[in-house]
Scaffold this motif. Structure first.
Motif, PDB file in Angstrom:
ATOM      1  N   SER A 180     -25.611  36.052  -4.090  1.00  0.00           N
ATOM      2  CA  SER A 180     -24.241  35.664  -3.763  1.00  0.00           C
ATOM      3  C   SER A 180     -24.064  34.164  -3.929  1.00  0.00           C
ATOM      4  CB  SER A 180     -23.896  36.076  -2.334  1.00  0.00           C
ATOM      5  OG  SER A 180     -23.952  37.474  -2.207  1.00  0.00           O
ATOM      6  N   PRO A 181     -23.741  33.735  -5.147  1.00  0.00           N
ATOM      7  CA  PRO A 181     -23.511  32.311  -5.358  1.00  0.00           C
ATOM      8  C   PRO A 181     -22.285  31.834  -4.575  1.00  0.00           C
ATOM      9  CG  PRO A 181     -23.711  33.533  -7.436  1.00  0.00           C
ATOM     10  CD  PRO A 181     -23.560  34.537  -6.343  1.00  0.00           C
ATOM     11  N   SER A 182     -22.113  30.562  -4.476  1.00  0.00           N
ATOM     12  CA  SER A 182     -20.910  30.034  -3.839  1.00  0.00           C
ATOM     13  C   SER A 182     -19.709  30.556  -4.611  1.00  0.00           C
ATOM     14  CB  SER A 182     -20.927  28.515  -3.858  1.00  0.00           C
ATOM     15  OG  SER A 182     -20.972  28.050  -5.185  1.00  0.00           O
ATOM     16  N   GLY A 183     -18.697  30.953  -3.935  1.00  0.00           N
ATOM     17  CA  GLY A 183     -17.576  31.643  -4.564  1.00  0.00           C
ATOM     18  C   GLY A 183     -17.466  33.051  -4.074  1.00  0.00           C
ATOM     19  N   GLY A 184     -18.503  33.535  -3.379  1.00  0.00           N
ATOM     20  CA  GLY A 184     -18.425  34.789  -2.647  1.00  0.00           C
ATOM     21  C   GLY A 184     -18.480  36.050  -3.464  1.00  0.00           C
ATOM     22  N   TYR A 185     -18.947  35.985  -4.701  1.00  0.00           N
ATOM     23  CA  TYR A 185     -19.055  37.219  -5.457  1.00  0.00           C
ATOM     24  C   TYR A 185     -20.501  37.697  -5.438  1.00  0.00           C
ATOM     25  CZ  TYR A 185     -20.621  34.078  -9.218  1.00  0.00           C
ATOM     26  OH  TYR A 185     -21.280  33.137  -9.947  1.00  0.00           O
ATOM     27  N   ASN A 186     -20.766  38.806  -6.093  1.00  0.00           N
ATOM     28  CA  ASN A 186     -22.073  39.443  -5.999  1.00  0.00           C
ATOM     29  C   ASN A 186     -22.660  39.674  -7.382  1.00  0.00           C
ATOM     30  OD1 ASN A 186     -22.559  40.369  -2.985  1.00  0.00           O
ATOM     31  ND2 ASN A 186     -20.393  40.639  -3.431  1.00  0.00           N
ATOM     32  N   LYS A 187     -23.623  38.861  -7.740  1.00  0.00           N
ATOM     33  CA  LYS A 187     -24.333  39.015  -9.003  1.00  0.00           C
ATOM     34  C   LYS A 187     -25.546  39.881  -8.709  1.00  0.00           C
ATOM     35  CE  LYS A 187     -25.052  35.326 -11.461  1.00  0.00           C
ATOM     36  NZ  LYS A 187     -25.647  34.078 -12.005  1.00  0.00           N
ATOM     37  N   LEU A 188     -25.615  41.042  -9.324  1.00  0.00           N
ATOM     38  CA  LEU A 188     -26.715  41.956  -9.056  1.00  0.00           C
ATOM     39  C   LEU A 188     -27.915  41.625  -9.932  1.00  0.00           C
ATOM     40  CD1 LEU A 188     -24.855  45.391  -8.734  1.00  0.00           C
ATOM     41  CD2 LEU A 188     -25.391  43.700  -6.966  1.00  0.00           C
ATOM     42  N   ILE A 189     -29.078  41.550  -9.297  1.00  0.00           N
ATOM     43  CA  ILE A 189     -30.332  41.308  -9.997  1.00  0.00           C
ATOM     44  C   ILE A 189     -31.123  42.612  -9.953  1.00  0.00           C
ATOM     45  CG2 ILE A 189     -32.391  39.875 -10.146  1.00  0.00           C
ATOM     46  CD1 ILE A 189     -29.729  38.320 -10.385  1.00  0.00           C
ATOM     47  N   PHE A 190     -31.382  43.176 -11.122  1.00  0.00           N
ATOM     48  CA  PHE A 190     -32.036  44.482 -11.213  1.00  0.00           C
ATOM     49  C   PHE A 190     -33.537  44.353 -11.413  1.00  0.00           C
ATOM     50  CE2 PHE A 190     -28.789  47.864 -11.712  1.00  0.00           C
ATOM     51  CZ  PHE A 190     -27.649  47.077 -11.628  1.00  0.00           C
ATOM     52  N   GLY A 191     -34.272  45.272 -10.793  1.00  0.00           N
ATOM     53  CA  GLY A 191     -35.666  45.441 -11.157  1.00  0.00           C
ATOM     54  C   GLY A 191     -35.773  46.142 -12.502  1.00  0.00           C
ATOM     55  N   ALA A 192     -36.995  46.248 -12.985  1.00  0.00           N
ATOM     56  CA  ALA A 192     -37.215  46.816 -14.318  1.00  0.00           C
ATOM     57  C   ALA A 192     -37.058  48.324 -14.350  1.00  0.00           C
ATOM     58  CB  ALA A 192     -38.600  46.424 -14.827  1.00  0.00           C
ATOM     59  N   GLY A 193     -37.042  48.947 -13.186  1.00  0.00           N
ATOM     60  CA  GLY A 193     -36.820  50.386 -13.121  1.00  0.00           C
ATOM     61  C   GLY A 193     -38.110  51.182 -12.932  1.00  0.00           C
ATOM     62  N   THR A 194     -37.983  52.330 -12.283  1.00  0.00           N
ATOM     63  CA  THR A 194     -39.076  53.289 -12.143  1.00  0.00           C
ATOM     64  C   THR A 194     -38.584  54.636 -12.640  1.00  0.00           C
ATOM     65  OG1 THR A 194     -40.017  52.192 -10.196  1.00  0.00           O
ATOM     66  CG2 THR A 194     -40.600  54.498 -10.552  1.00  0.00           C
ATOM     67  N   ARG A 195     -39.310  55.185 -13.596  1.00  0.00           N
ATOM     68  CA  ARG A 195     -38.925  56.500 -14.112  1.00  0.00           C
ATOM     69  C   ARG A 195     -39.639  57.562 -13.290  1.00  0.00           C
ATOM     70  NH1 ARG A 195     -36.147  58.385 -18.111  1.00  0.00           N
ATOM     71  NH2 ARG A 195     -35.887  56.288 -18.970  1.00  0.00           N
ATOM     72  N   LEU A 196     -38.849  58.404 -12.651  1.00  0.00           N
ATOM     73  CA  LEU A 196     -39.394  59.475 -11.816  1.00  0.00           C
ATOM     74  C   LEU A 196     -39.388  60.779 -12.597  1.00  0.00           C
ATOM     75  CD1 LEU A 196     -40.367  60.598  -9.061  1.00  0.00           C
ATOM     76  CD2 LEU A 196     -37.951  60.992  -8.496  1.00  0.00           C
ATOM     77  N   ALA A 197     -40.550  61.371 -12.708  1.00  0.00           N
ATOM     78  CA  ALA A 197     -40.684  62.698 -13.323  1.00  0.00           C
ATOM     79  C   ALA A 197     -41.023  63.695 -12.229  1.00  0.00           C
ATOM     80  CB  ALA A 197     -41.764  62.690 -14.391  1.00  0.00           C
ATOM     81  N   VAL A 198     -40.381  64.861 -12.268  1.00  0.00           N
ATOM     82  CA  VAL A 198     -40.648  65.918 -11.298  1.00  0.00           C
ATOM     83  C   VAL A 198     -41.072  67.159 -12.068  1.00  0.00           C
ATOM     84  CG1 VAL A 198     -39.730  67.289  -9.400  1.00  0.00           C
ATOM     85  CG2 VAL A 198     -38.895  64.952  -9.768  1.00  0.00           C
ATOM     86  N   HIS A 199     -42.254  67.650 -11.788  1.00  0.00           N
ATOM     87  CA  HIS A 199     -42.727  68.831 -12.512  1.00  0.00           C
ATOM     88  C   HIS A 199     -42.885  70.011 -11.568  1.00  0.00           C
ATOM     89  CE1 HIS A 199     -46.798  67.660 -11.118  1.00  0.00           C
ATOM     90  NE2 HIS A 199     -46.436  66.439 -11.450  1.00  0.00           N
ATOM     91  N   PRO A 200     -42.738  71.208 -12.117  1.00  0.00           N
ATOM     92  CA  PRO A 200     -42.734  72.424 -11.272  1.00  0.00           C
ATOM     93  C   PRO A 200     -44.073  72.619 -10.568  1.00  0.00           C
ATOM     94  CG  PRO A 200     -41.944  72.894 -13.486  1.00  0.00           C
ATOM     95  CD  PRO A 200     -42.494  71.502 -13.518  1.00  0.00           C
TER      96      PRO A 200
END
Lengths: 116, 114
Positions: A96-116
């Motif tokens: 939240s820089p000055s100015g009150g808005y919201n800059k989102l910082i993302f992680g690189a992601g996790t791929r979830l696999a679900v197997h039977p």
């Protein structure tokens, strides 16, 4: 500076077993933290958010996350995985820089696999 | 109600050509953000609009990138003289106000530069 680190790029679980997706953050002040999910060929969907209220946050589809300031962690969990949970999950911190808005910082992601 | 929409959904262009990507935010949302998602990576912030002005352009990668917003609604992201490294999914998000933490994302535009 604000940043997030997702500790696993891929997680594979069996249907019906617990899910744990790990996230650590770096912030110079109390952050706003989010988990977003991205299903194949679909847009990003907000799963849950932490904004300095209760440290245990419940989201949609049975997911929850716990904010632990001492460990600078915001891990995502679900007691029992479903096939439909297979997707890419992003841990996000709001800068939240000055100015009150919201800059989102993302992680690189996790791929979830679900197997039977 | 309608969510955030983006067009086109896919765009293939030749290196060196200019492209325009469009974002229609949720009606009444004053804050609008553009992000880029390269293959296998998280999103990178590009630019933020409050109304029609852009107080934060810090994420634009080069002067080939520009964006505008008109009528506190539609926004266009323009990439001039496209390069292969511009290939990515470009996502737009809107929020009710600048202080609203929750952002609603569009489906994205997949840009491929050949």
């Amino acid at each position: 500076a604000q940043s997030v680190t997702q500790l696993d790029s891929h997680v594979s679980v069996s249907e019906g077993t617990p899910v744990l997706l790990r996230c650590n953050y770096s912030s110079s002040y109390s952050p706003s933290l989010f988990w977003y999910v991205q299903h194949p060929n679909k847009g990003l969907q907000l799963l849950l958010k932490y904004t300095s209220a209760a440290t245990l946050v419940k989201g949609i589809n049975g997911f929850e996350a716990e904010f632990k300031k001492s460990e600078t962690s915001f891990h995502l969990t679900k007691p029992s995985a479903h096939m439909s949970d297979a997707a890419e999950y992003f841990c996000v911190v709001s800068l939240s820089p000055s100015g009150g808005y919201n800059k989102l910082i993302f992680g690189a992601g996790t791929r979830l696999a679900v197997h039977p | 109600g309608a969510g955030v929409s983006q067009s086109p959904s896919n765009k293939v262009t030749e290196k060196g050509k200019d492209v325009e990507l469009r974002c229609d935010p949720i009606s009444g949302h004053t804050a609008l953000y553009w992000y880029r998602q390269r293959l296998g990576q998280g999103l990178e912030f590009l630019i933020y609009f409050q109304g029609n002005s852009a107080p934060d352009k810090s994420g634009l990668p080069s002067d080939r990138f520009s964006a505008e917003r008109t009528g506190e609604s539609v926004s266009t992201l323009t990439i001039q003289r496209t390069q292969q490294e511009d290939s990515a999914v470009y996502l737009c998000a809107s929020a009710a106000t600048s202080g609203t933490v929750e952002q609603y994302f569009g489906p994205g535009t997949r840009l491929t530069v050949t």
